[in-house]
Scaffold this motif. Structure first.
Motif, PDB file in Angstrom:
ATOM      1  N   ALA A 105      -9.236  -5.462 -15.067  1.00 39.49           N
ATOM      2  CA  ALA A 105      -7.866  -5.237 -15.554  1.00 39.49           C
ATOM      3  C   ALA A 105      -7.078  -4.421 -14.525  1.00 39.49           C
ATOM      4  O   ALA A 105      -5.884  -4.682 -14.288  1.00 39.49           O
ATOM      5  N   ALA A 106      -7.736  -3.448 -13.913  1.00 41.03           N
ATOM      6  CA  ALA A 106      -7.067  -2.626 -12.891  1.00 41.03           C
ATOM      7  C   ALA A 106      -6.704  -3.482 -11.677  1.00 41.03           C
ATOM      8  O   ALA A 106      -5.631  -3.310 -11.070  1.00 41.03           O
ATOM      9  N   TRP A 107      -7.576  -4.421 -11.335  1.00 43.42           N
ATOM     10  CA  TRP A 107      -7.265  -5.334 -10.232  1.00 43.42           C
ATOM     11  C   TRP A 107      -6.040  -6.188 -10.584  1.00 43.42           C
ATOM     12  O   TRP A 107      -5.118  -6.329  -9.778  1.00 43.42           O
TER      13      TRP A 107
ATOM     14  N   LEU B 126       0.831  -1.215   0.000  1.00 45.31           N
ATOM     15  CA  LEU B 126       0.000   0.000   0.000  1.00 45.31           C
ATOM     16  C   LEU B 126       0.865   1.265   0.000  1.00 45.31           C
ATOM     17  O   LEU B 126       0.596   2.227  -0.713  1.00 45.31           O
ATOM     18  N   MET B 127       1.930   1.238   0.790  1.00 41.46           N
ATOM     19  CA  MET B 127       2.736   2.457   0.979  1.00 41.46           C
ATOM     20  C   MET B 127       3.455   2.897  -0.295  1.00 41.46           C
ATOM     21  O   MET B 127       3.867   4.048  -0.398  1.00 41.46           O
ATOM     22  N   ARG B 128       3.623   1.978  -1.256  1.00 40.26           N
ATOM     23  CA  ARG B 128       4.434   2.292  -2.437  1.00 40.26           C
ATOM     24  C   ARG B 128       3.651   2.231  -3.745  1.00 40.26           C
ATOM     25  O   ARG B 128       4.210   2.420  -4.824  1.00 40.26           O
ATOM     26  N   ILE B 129       2.336   1.940  -3.695  1.00 35.45           N
ATOM     27  CA  ILE B 129       1.571   1.600  -4.901  1.00 35.45           C
ATOM     28  C   ILE B 129       1.094   2.827  -5.691  1.00 35.45           C
ATOM     29  O   ILE B 129       0.689   2.717  -6.842  1.00 35.45           O
ATOM     30  N   LEU B 130       1.105   3.996  -5.084  1.00 40.68           N
ATOM     31  CA  LEU B 130       0.429   5.161  -5.661  1.00 40.68           C
ATOM     32  C   LEU B 130       0.774   5.472  -7.124  1.00 40.68           C
ATOM     33  O   LEU B 130      -0.131   5.781  -7.909  1.00 40.68           O
ATOM     34  N   PRO B 131       2.056   5.395  -7.523  1.00 40.91           N
ATOM     35  CA  PRO B 131       2.356   5.780  -8.912  1.00 40.91           C
ATOM     36  C   PRO B 131       1.538   5.016  -9.955  1.00 40.91           C
ATOM     37  O   PRO B 131       1.356   5.480 -11.078  1.00 40.91           O
ATOM     38  N   LEU B 132       0.987   3.873  -9.558  1.00 42.20           N
ATOM     39  CA  LEU B 132       0.175   3.093 -10.490  1.00 42.20           C
ATOM     40  C   LEU B 132      -1.078   3.846 -10.936  1.00 42.20           C
ATOM     41  O   LEU B 132      -1.644   3.540 -11.995  1.00 42.20           O
ATOM     42  N   VAL B 133      -1.513   4.820 -10.164  1.00 45.03           N
ATOM     43  CA  VAL B 133      -2.725   5.556 -10.545  1.00 45.03           C
ATOM     44  C   VAL B 133      -2.514   6.327 -11.851  1.00 45.03           C
ATOM     45  O   VAL B 133      -3.474   6.674 -12.537  1.00 45.03           O
ATOM     46  N   PHE B 134      -1.243   6.573 -12.202  1.00 38.87           N
ATOM     47  CA  PHE B 134      -0.955   7.300 -13.438  1.00 38.87           C
ATOM     48  C   PHE B 134      -0.910   6.373 -14.659  1.00 38.87           C
ATOM     49  O   PHE B 134      -0.722   6.821 -15.780  1.00 38.87           O
ATOM     50  N   HIS B 135      -1.062   5.069 -14.439  1.00 40.59           N
ATOM     51  CA  HIS B 135      -1.054   4.091 -15.524  1.00 40.59           C
ATOM     52  C   HIS B 135      -2.334   4.224 -16.354  1.00 40.59           C
ATOM     53  O   HIS B 135      -3.404   4.534 -15.826  1.00 40.59           O
ATOM     54  N   ALA B 136      -2.211   3.928 -17.655  1.00 41.99           N
ATOM     55  CA  ALA B 136      -3.349   4.081 -18.572  1.00 41.99           C
ATOM     56  C   ALA B 136      -4.577   3.297 -18.106  1.00 41.99           C
ATOM     57  O   ALA B 136      -5.718   3.758 -18.283  1.00 41.99           O
ATOM     58  N   THR B 137      -4.366   2.133 -17.513  1.00 41.30           N
ATOM     59  CA  THR B 137      -5.507   1.320 -17.067  1.00 41.30           C
ATOM     60  C   THR B 137      -6.321   2.049 -16.010  1.00 41.30           C
ATOM     61  O   THR B 137      -7.559   2.021 -16.018  1.00 41.30           O
ATOM     62  N   TRP B 138      -5.618   2.718 -15.084  1.00 44.39           N
ATOM     63  CA  TRP B 138      -6.318   3.457 -14.030  1.00 44.39           C
ATOM     64  C   TRP B 138      -6.817   4.824 -14.506  1.00 44.39           C
ATOM     65  O   TRP B 138      -7.712   5.410 -13.907  1.00 44.39           O
ATOM     66  N   GLN B 139      -6.195   5.325 -15.582  1.00 43.43           N
ATOM     67  CA  GLN B 139      -6.542   6.656 -16.088  1.00 43.43           C
ATOM     68  C   GLN B 139      -7.718   6.645 -17.042  1.00 43.43           C
ATOM     69  O   GLN B 139      -8.237   7.697 -17.393  1.00 43.43           O
ATOM     70  N   ALA B 140      -8.146   5.462 -17.496  1.00 47.08           N
ATOM     71  CA  ALA B 140      -9.227   5.406 -18.479  1.00 47.08           C
ATOM     72  C   ALA B 140     -10.481   6.086 -17.924  1.00 47.08           C
ATOM     73  O   ALA B 140     -10.732   6.076 -16.721  1.00 47.08           O
ATOM     74  N   GLU B 141     -11.254   6.662 -18.844  1.00 49.66           N
ATOM     75  CA  GLU B 141     -12.452   7.385 -18.408  1.00 49.66           C
ATOM     76  C   GLU B 141     -13.400   6.449 -17.641  1.00 49.66           C
ATOM     77  O   GLU B 141     -13.944   6.809 -16.612  1.00 49.66           O
ATOM     78  N   LYS B 142     -13.555   5.246 -18.201  1.00 53.85           N
ATOM     79  CA  LYS B 142     -14.298   4.208 -17.475  1.00 53.85           C
ATOM     80  C   LYS B 142     -13.355   3.033 -17.289  1.00 53.85           C
ATOM     81  O   LYS B 142     -13.255   2.165 -18.160  1.00 53.85           O
ATOM     82  N   PRO B 143     -12.633   3.005 -16.180  1.00 54.22           N
ATOM     83  CA  PRO B 143     -11.599   1.976 -16.049  1.00 54.22           C
ATOM     84  C   PRO B 143     -12.177   0.557 -16.066  1.00 54.22           C
ATOM     85  O   PRO B 143     -13.270   0.313 -15.544  1.00 54.22           O
ATOM     86  N   ASP B 144     -11.457  -0.322 -16.728  1.00 58.93           N
ATOM     87  CA  ASP B 144     -11.778  -1.748 -16.734  1.00 58.93           C
ATOM     88  C   ASP B 144     -11.293  -2.290 -15.387  1.00 58.93           C
ATOM     89  O   ASP B 144     -10.117  -2.537 -15.184  1.00 58.93           O
ATOM     90  N   LEU B 145     -12.214  -2.422 -14.436  1.00 53.02           N
ATOM     91  CA  LEU B 145     -11.793  -2.733 -13.064  1.00 53.02           C
ATOM     92  C   LEU B 145     -11.170  -4.120 -12.912  1.00 53.02           C
ATOM     93  O   LEU B 145     -10.207  -4.258 -12.153  1.00 53.02           O
TER      94      LEU B 145
END
Ligand SMILES: [Mg+2]
Length: 324
Positions: free
Chosen positions: A157-159, A136-155
């Motif tokens: 795939a995000a999982w 948890l403490m190190r995961i944040l940069p993943l939010v900038f990944h295209a999967t998380w950035q999609a307008e309607k994320p494919d959850l």
């Protein structure tokens, strides 16, 4: 725009970490008598003011991996991330003061397995007792990944993406679920939503997604995060918020602080003054508050005292700038 957000997230995380480092492991009662009000030095880890710890170091290692060409689109290069994590432990790579300190148990075991040749997604210990907050403490940069950035994320795939990156150090689905919920909230903040709105939307998305996961690993774990899923979290009393190194405690504590305060400083100081795993609660809350209030919301004197501020800003620009 993205560089602005990456800077706010990385600086917010590092400042929250640094506020907590001098008082890590000390209980809440001591903080009631002597609350943290700014950057202190020394204390638990004998470090000068502005020193951040493993939380920031491993976040920056992941940010470096994601900042490489293609890092924010396909599956992140986990071998590259693993190499950086090994170098952090062995050679003080991406440390504040050329010293590696504050290493969690599962993280240390995982890095030793990586050094022994275990593949990254199998390196993290995965028993129920291995649910510390080290992914948890190190995961944040993943939010900038295209999967998380999609307008309607494919959850789904995000999982899968979150699970792969979390599993390098923490392989249990409870840890992955904590990371997933955190990234859902961070995504909303990144879209400009206020904390309450970002939480409400994340909750709605998570509940909807959960019902498609019947009997899957996430579904089995959701009751541990009942306060998140059911919406009772913001209304809990402080006595009901625990701040140990358990991933469930850290996610709930950081979000609770975010939802009950309305400035960066008030949010991170509340997190640190919960006691115990102060640097990680501070880092997670600080990152969310950085996204919520922007870099301008972080007190200037804290930024001025932060170790390696220019290097963090350079990393943020490399992570956020390329896709503009
Ligand atoms: Mg730490």
């Amino acid at each position: 725009m993205k560089t602005t957000a990456t800077r706010a997230a990385l600086l917010g995380l590092a400042v929250g970490d640094a506020l907590g480092v001098p008082v890590e492991f000390i209980d809440r009662e001591a903080r009631r008598r002597d609350p943290v009000t700014g950057l202190r030095g020394y204390g638990t880890h004998h470090q000068p003011p502005g020193t951040w710890s493993d939380d920031s170091s491993l976040t920056f290692c992941l940010a470096e991996t994601l900042a490489r060409p293609g890092g924010l689109t396909g599956l992140p290069d986990l071998v590259d991330f693993s190499r950086r994590a090994i170098n952090w432990l062995d050679q003080a790579y991406w440390t504040a003061t050329a010293e590696t300190f504050d290493v969690g148990g599962a993280t240390r075991t995982a890095i030793q397995r990586l050094q022994a040749g275990v593949s990254p997604t199998k390196a993290g210990p995965r028993s129920e007792l291995d649910n510390g907050n080290g992914a948890l403490m190190r995961i944040l940069p993943l939010v900038f990944h295209a999967t998380w950035q999609a307008e309607k994320p494919d959850l789904p795939a995000a999982w899968a993406l979150t699970e792969a990156v979390a599993s390098v150090t923490h392989g249990h689905p409870r840890s992955t679920l904590g990371c997933f919920l955190y990234l859902l909230v961070a995504r909303g903040l990144l879209l400009g939503k206020a904390p309450a709105e970002a939480y409400a939307q994340a909750r709605e998305m998570a509940n909807h997604w959960l019902h498609t996961q019947a009997k899957g690993p996430a579904f089995m774990e959701w009751p541990h995060y009942a306060a998140f899923f059911e919406g009772s979290l913001p209304g809990l009393a402080e006595a009901e918020i625990q701040s140990s190194g358990y991933v469930v405690h850290t996610l709930h504590a950081a979000l609770w602080c975010l939802l009950r305060h309305d400035t960066y400083a008030a949010t991170v100081l509340a997190a640190v003054n919960l006691g115990k795993d102060t640097d990680t609660t501070g880092a997670v809350a600080g990152c969310l508050a950085g996204l919520a209030y922007g870099e301008a919301g972080i007190p200037a004197e804290w930024l001025a005292a932060l170790a390696r501020r220019a290097d963090i800003e350079d990393l943020a620009a490399r992570l956020g700038g390329r896709d503009k």
